[in-house]
Design an enzyme around this catalytic site. Structure first.
Site, mmCIF file in Angstrom:
data_model
loop_
_atom_site.group_PDB
_atom_site.id
_atom_site.type_symbol
_atom_site.label_atom_id
_atom_site.label_comp_id
_atom_site.label_asym_id
_atom_site.label_seq_id
_atom_site.Cartn_x
_atom_site.Cartn_y
_atom_site.Cartn_z
ATOM 1 N N HIS A 43 0.966 -1.252 -0.156
ATOM 2 C CA HIS A 43 0.444 0.061 -0.279
ATOM 3 C C HIS A 43 0.622 1.455 -0.037
ATOM 4 C CE1 HIS A 43 -3.816 1.951 1.815
ATOM 5 N NE2 HIS A 43 -2.727 2.549 0.881
ATOM 6 N N GLU A 70 -2.648 -2.191 -3.584
ATOM 7 C CA GLU A 70 -3.640 -1.017 -2.483
ATOM 8 C C GLU A 70 -3.199 0.649 -2.665
ATOM 9 O OE1 GLU A 70 -5.132 -4.046 0.711
ATOM 10 O OE2 GLU A 70 -4.264 -1.967 1.906
ATOM 11 N N HIS A 190 -8.179 -5.836 7.849
ATOM 12 C CA HIS A 190 -7.273 -4.148 9.096
ATOM 13 C C HIS A 190 -7.390 -4.960 10.319
ATOM 14 C CE1 HIS A 190 -6.712 -0.353 10.670
ATOM 15 N NE2 HIS A 190 -6.126 0.552 9.331
#
EC number: 2.6.99.2
Length: 237
Positions: A43, A70, A190
């Site tokens: 990410h 991401e 997450h």
């Protein structure tokens, strides 16, 4: 079986703290795949405070499982994804100053923008996923964008589960049922951990993939990376 994609951002954070190349993020990605991980997630953020854009390019020839990138689809991010052509791009509405992802897309408000971005990625044979809160309206909005999958933002579940509130899974179950009915693939991520991953997986129908980074790396400090990968794989069976 739900696939385990390992987010290696924290390895880059550790590397950057000393300014050198230890630990090496490419070698770590190769190792976790060898240990059984079925995907690598990165990410990159505009300030490159952990994963750098160059890391994304360096990883491309070494990720032989699924490569998931991401990020917020700003022009620089879009250009990078189109050049690398990973297995999957996960769109996340990060604020510039966010420490970590803290909200899903408003898929209704940003519908036209998401449609345009997703259309471009899909034209290049890149699977798309949208990071969303566990809200039925947002799931319906995601379907209208043309995305292949959604990624359920699981921080709220993880926090409540740690307090013993297992009913926190309920909105995720409802969203998963709707997504399945709409023929949207389901990912999640997450704050998922060894403590909560089995309960989450057992309650979410057709969960295709989880992306886990922070908890997995923290757990590995005590248990070892190879052991932790195997523990996650066992819980995801």
């Amino acid at each position: 079986m739900t696939k385990l994609s390992v987010n290696i951002n924290k390895i880059a954070t550790l590397r950057n703290s000393r300014g050198g190349d230890v630990p090496n993020v490419v070698q770590f990605a190769k190792d976790v795949q060898r240990f059984g991980a079925e995907g690598i997630t990165i990410h990159p953020r505009p300030d490159e405070r952990h994963i750098r854009y160059q890391d994304a390019y360096d990883l491309e020839p070494e990720v032989y499982t699924e490569y998931n990138i991401e990020g917020n689809p700003i022009p620089k991010f879009i250009d990078m994804v189109l050049k690398i052509k990973p297995t999957q791009v996960t769109l996340v509405p990060d604020a510039v100053d966010a420490i970590t992802s803290n909200a899903g897309w408003n898929t209704i408000k940003h519908k036209d923008f998401l449609i345009d971005v997703i259309k471009e990625f899909k034209a290049n044979d890149i699977r798309t996923s949208i990071f969303v809160d566990p809200d039925l309206h947002q799931i319906e909005g995601a379907k209208a964008t043309g995305t292949d999958r959604i990624e359920l933002y699981t921080e709220a579940f993880a926090h409540q589960y740690s307090l013993g509130n297992k009913i926190a899974i309920d909105p995720y179950v409802k969203c998963a049922d709707l997504a399945n009915n709409l023929q949207l693939g389901i990912n999640a991520g997450h704050d998922l951990s060894l403590e909560n991953i089995k309960f989450f997986k057992d309650n979410i129908a057709n969960l295709l993939e989880v992306s886990i980074g922070h908890a997995l790396i923290a757990e590995s400090l005590y248990l070892g990376v190879e052991n932790v990968i195997k523990m996650y794989l066992d819980k995801l069976k």
